[in-house]
Design a protein around this motif. Structure first.
Motif, short mmCIF file in Angstrom:
data_model
loop_
_atom_site.label_atom_id
_atom_site.label_comp_id
_atom_site.label_asym_id
_atom_site.label_seq_id
_atom_site.Cartn_x
_atom_site.Cartn_y
_atom_site.Cartn_z
N GLY A 38 0.79 -1.22 0.00
CA GLY A 38 0.00 0.00 0.00
C GLY A 38 0.82 1.27 0.00
N LEU A 39 2.13 1.16 -0.18
CA LEU A 39 3.00 2.34 -0.21
C LEU A 39 3.06 2.90 -1.62
CD1 LEU A 39 5.97 0.99 1.96
CD2 LEU A 39 4.15 2.55 2.67
N LEU A 40 3.43 4.17 -1.71
CA LEU A 40 3.69 4.83 -2.98
C LEU A 40 5.17 5.19 -3.00
CD1 LEU A 40 0.59 7.19 -3.01
CD2 LEU A 40 0.91 5.12 -4.38
N TYR A 41 5.86 4.87 -4.08
CA TYR A 41 7.28 5.18 -4.21
C TYR A 41 7.44 6.42 -5.07
CZ TYR A 41 7.84 0.21 -2.94
OH TYR A 41 7.78 -1.02 -2.34
N ALA A 42 8.21 7.37 -4.61
CA ALA A 42 8.49 8.59 -5.36
C ALA A 42 10.00 8.65 -5.62
CB ALA A 42 8.01 9.80 -4.59
N HIS A 43 10.40 8.33 -6.85
CA HIS A 43 11.81 8.29 -7.23
C HIS A 43 12.20 9.56 -7.98
CE1 HIS A 43 12.40 4.10 -6.16
NE2 HIS A 43 11.19 3.88 -6.63
N GLY A 44 13.47 9.95 -7.84
CA GLY A 44 13.98 11.11 -8.57
C GLY A 44 13.66 12.45 -7.93
N TYR A 45 13.47 12.46 -6.62
CA TYR A 45 13.20 13.70 -5.87
C TYR A 45 14.38 14.64 -6.02
CZ TYR A 45 12.01 16.48 -1.69
OH TYR A 45 11.70 17.47 -0.80
N ARG A 46 14.14 15.90 -6.37
CA ARG A 46 15.23 16.81 -6.73
C ARG A 46 15.54 17.89 -5.71
NH1 ARG A 46 13.40 17.31 -12.99
NH2 ARG A 46 13.82 15.14 -13.48
N VAL A 57 6.53 10.30 4.12
CA VAL A 57 5.46 11.18 4.60
C VAL A 57 4.16 10.45 4.28
CG1 VAL A 57 4.38 13.45 4.48
CG2 VAL A 57 6.85 13.24 4.16
N GLY A 58 3.47 10.03 5.33
CA GLY A 58 2.27 9.22 5.14
C GLY A 58 2.66 7.88 4.54
N ASN A 59 2.04 7.50 3.44
CA ASN A 59 2.38 6.25 2.75
C ASN A 59 3.28 6.50 1.55
OD1 ASN A 59 0.76 4.80 4.53
ND2 ASN A 59 -0.05 3.51 2.90
N VAL A 60 3.84 7.68 1.44
CA VAL A 60 4.70 8.02 0.31
C VAL A 60 6.16 7.96 0.75
CG1 VAL A 60 5.22 9.75 -1.45
CG2 VAL A 60 2.90 9.57 -0.55
N VAL A 61 6.91 7.08 0.10
CA VAL A 61 8.35 6.95 0.38
C VAL A 61 9.07 7.69 -0.74
CG1 VAL A 61 10.26 5.37 0.79
CG2 VAL A 61 7.93 4.68 1.41
N VAL A 62 9.82 8.71 -0.36
CA VAL A 62 10.46 9.62 -1.32
C VAL A 62 11.97 9.41 -1.31
CG1 VAL A 62 10.71 12.04 -1.99
CG2 VAL A 62 8.64 11.31 -0.79
N THR A 63 12.56 9.35 -2.49
CA THR A 63 14.01 9.21 -2.62
C THR A 63 14.50 9.93 -3.87
OG1 THR A 63 15.86 7.66 -2.73
CG2 THR A 63 13.83 6.98 -3.82
N ALA A 64 15.73 10.38 -3.82
CA ALA A 64 16.36 11.00 -4.99
C ALA A 64 16.89 9.93 -5.94
CB ALA A 64 17.50 11.92 -4.54
N GLU A 65 16.98 8.71 -5.45
CA GLU A 65 17.56 7.61 -6.24
C GLU A 65 16.61 7.13 -7.33
OE1 GLU A 65 20.69 6.78 -5.71
OE2 GLU A 65 20.83 8.10 -3.98
N CYS A 66 17.14 6.28 -8.21
CA CYS A 66 16.37 5.72 -9.31
C CYS A 66 15.42 4.62 -8.83
CB CYS A 66 17.31 5.11 -10.36
SG CYS A 66 18.43 6.31 -11.07
N ASP A 67 14.49 4.27 -9.69
CA ASP A 67 13.56 3.18 -9.42
C ASP A 67 14.37 1.90 -9.11
OD1 ASP A 67 11.22 1.78 -9.14
OD2 ASP A 67 10.66 1.86 -11.26
#
Length: 166
Positions: A38-46, A57-67
């Motif tokens: 149930g998580l959402l992945y956010a890749h490429g955060y700048r 933040v919530g169910n959103v996992v944020v990273t600057a890294e690639c998929d």
């Protein structure tokens, strides 16, 4: 998806932490996709803040890294943070986390080692070091000097020597 993951997902949408996470991901021009549990992945955060391999933040996992970066121990660590958002009723987790970070810096000089949220999410899986508290380091250093005899006064040494000769 397991029932507990579905409950966490619903709670984090209702408490507005997941919508905030999505807003942060979009502001950082990250590419969002559905992930496990149930998580959402956010890749490429700048945006270069916060300084971390990933943050949640919530169910959103944020990273600057690639998929493909969010796997294994790191993903389990971040999933625990998503659960913490549900337990903290969402947005109140942000100031509570900052407070825990400040306490950790005061206790040991590192923002995660004594942060209760990072400890509950498993420091090792998040890639964080375990620093001893400042008072523990101080006491350990003092104890070493006492065992070595380096912290005794000259007068005390003379008195012990007199007793020993008598």
């Amino acid at each position: 998806m397991r029932g507990r993951h579905r409950v966490r997902q619903v709670l984090n949408y209702a408490n507005l932490s997941t919508p905030l996470g999505l807003l942060i991901a979009v502001a950082g021009r990250a590419k969002v996709r559905r992930g496990e549990h149930g998580l959402l992945y956010a890749h490429g955060y700048r945006i270069p803040f916060p300084v971390a391999g990933a943050f949640t933040v919530g169910n959103v996992v944020v990273t600057a890294e690639c998929d493909g970066y969010l796997t294994g121990a790191l993903l389990r660590h971040e999933a625990r943070h998503a659960t913490q958002y549900a337990f903290c009723a969402g947005l109140p987790m942000l100031p509570l986390y900052v407070l825990a970070l400040l306490v950790s810096v005061l206790v040991c000089g590192h923002p995660a080692s004594w942060n209760v949220f990072e400890r509950l999410a498993d420091l090792d899986e998040g890639g964080y070091p375990r620093h001893p508290s400042r008072w523990r380091r101080h006491r350990a250093g003092r104890g070493d000097r006492l065992r070595a005899g380096g912290n005794r006064s000259r007068r005390g040494n003379r008195l012990r020597a007199r007793r020993h000769r008598s």
